[in-house]
Structure formats: C-alpha cells, structure tokens
Design an enzyme around this catalytic site. Structure first.
Site, PDB file in Angstrom:
ATOM      1  N   ILE A 121      -3.905   5.488  40.033  1.00 18.04           N
ATOM      2  CA  ILE A 121      -3.282   4.354  39.549  1.00 18.04           C
ATOM      3  C   ILE A 121      -3.630   3.219  40.336  1.00 18.04           C
ATOM      4  CG2 ILE A 121      -1.241   4.774  40.967  1.00 18.04           C
ATOM      5  CD1 ILE A 121       0.466   4.056  38.484  1.00 18.04           C
ATOM      6  N   GLU A 127       0.572  12.404  50.133  1.00 22.32           N
ATOM      7  CA  GLU A 127       1.627  11.622  49.866  1.00 22.32           C
ATOM      8  C   GLU A 127       2.421  12.432  48.542  1.00 22.32           C
ATOM      9  OE1 GLU A 127       0.612   7.567  49.186  1.00 22.32           O
ATOM     10  OE2 GLU A 127       0.446   7.190  51.446  1.00 22.32           O
ATOM     11  N   HIS A 171      -4.297  17.908  44.460  1.00 21.68           N
ATOM     12  CA  HIS A 171      -4.883  17.332  43.734  1.00 21.68           C
ATOM     13  C   HIS A 171      -6.312  16.996  44.433  1.00 21.68           C
ATOM     14  CE1 HIS A 171      -2.153  14.562  45.987  1.00 21.68           C
ATOM     15  NE2 HIS A 171      -3.051  13.871  46.265  1.00 21.68           N
TER      16      HIS A 171
END
Ligand code: 5GP
Ligand code: ZN
Length: 116
Positions: A32, A96, A101
């Site tokens: 994002i 975070e 990932h």
C-alpha cells in the site's frame, strides 16, 4: 489467527488489495506504501508470524512463497536487472505486520542494503 490479522483478512478477500498472483497456498499483492517502483508482498495464506516460524513448521510452504516471488519478479520484468527479496523479522528487523511476508522490491537501483 483469522480476523485479527490484516494479512489473513487480505488472503481471505475481506480487505481489498491489488493482487498480482495467487496460488492454492500463497498470495502476492502490491504494498500500500511502495518503497520502490515495484513493491509486492508475498504471503502464505496460512498464518505464520514470521519467516523463521514458517520455515521450521512448513519448509515446503516457505518454498512456495519463494516460487511465487520468483514468478512475480519475472512477470514484473525484474529478472533481467535484479531485485531484492526480504523478510523483516521481529523488532530489530522492523517487522510491523506479524503475518510473514516477503517484500519483493525492484524496478530501479535500490541502493545499499542498510541505511545507517
Ligand atoms: P513490515 O514492516 O511488517 O516488514 O511490512 C509491512 C508492510 O505492509 C509495509 O511495507 C506496509 O506498507 C504494508 N501494509 C500495511 N498495511 C497494508 C495494507 O492494508 N495493504 C497493503 N497492501 N499493504 C499494507
Ligand atoms: Zn495472519
């Protein structure tokens, strides 16, 4: 983990994301807040907190995450000039989101591996 985890919810289609590749057990979607011209996150659909947990509990799935990342790198045209693939892990790694990932980064020279 399910509903409390942002990336479980993206994997389940409950939160929208720009998905660039999906397999039975993995999903790749655009970050994002991209840090490079191409910045894609690759996750297993199943919840694991970090890459160490994933690798120890299911090395085959860890391999599938790498295969998906390599396929996306090729699709995004990163294979000729190269790319960076990284797993931030734990507080010192700057992690975070605690659903493992891989960051696939490329599309321009990325500079030194670490800023000091
Ligand atoms: P970490 O710091 O855990 O290694 O990376 C987390 C990444 O997730 C960051 O690069 C951040 O921009 C990305 N991210 C956080 N929230 C969302 C979201 O809702 N959607 C997408 N696509 N990426 C997100
Ligand atoms: Zn999760």
């Amino acid at each position: 983990m399910g509903t409390d985890c942002l990336f479980c919810r993206i994997a389940a289609g409950e939160i929208p994301a720009t998905i660039v590749r999906e397999t039975d057990r993995t999903v790749a979607f655009r970050d994002i807040d991209p840090k490079a011209p191409t910045h894609v996150l690759v996750i297993p659909k199943e919840h694991y907190a970090d890459v160490a947990t994933l690798a120890l509990d299911d090395p085959g799935l860890a391999g599938e995450v790498l295969v998906t990342a390599a396929a996306v790198a090729e699709e995004e045209g990163l294979d000729a000039d190269g790319f960076r693939l990284m797993f931030n892990t734990g507080p010192h790694g700057g992690q975070e989101v605690f659903h493992v990932h891989a960051h696939l980064l490329g599309g321009a020279p990325l500079g030194p591996m670490l800023c000091r």
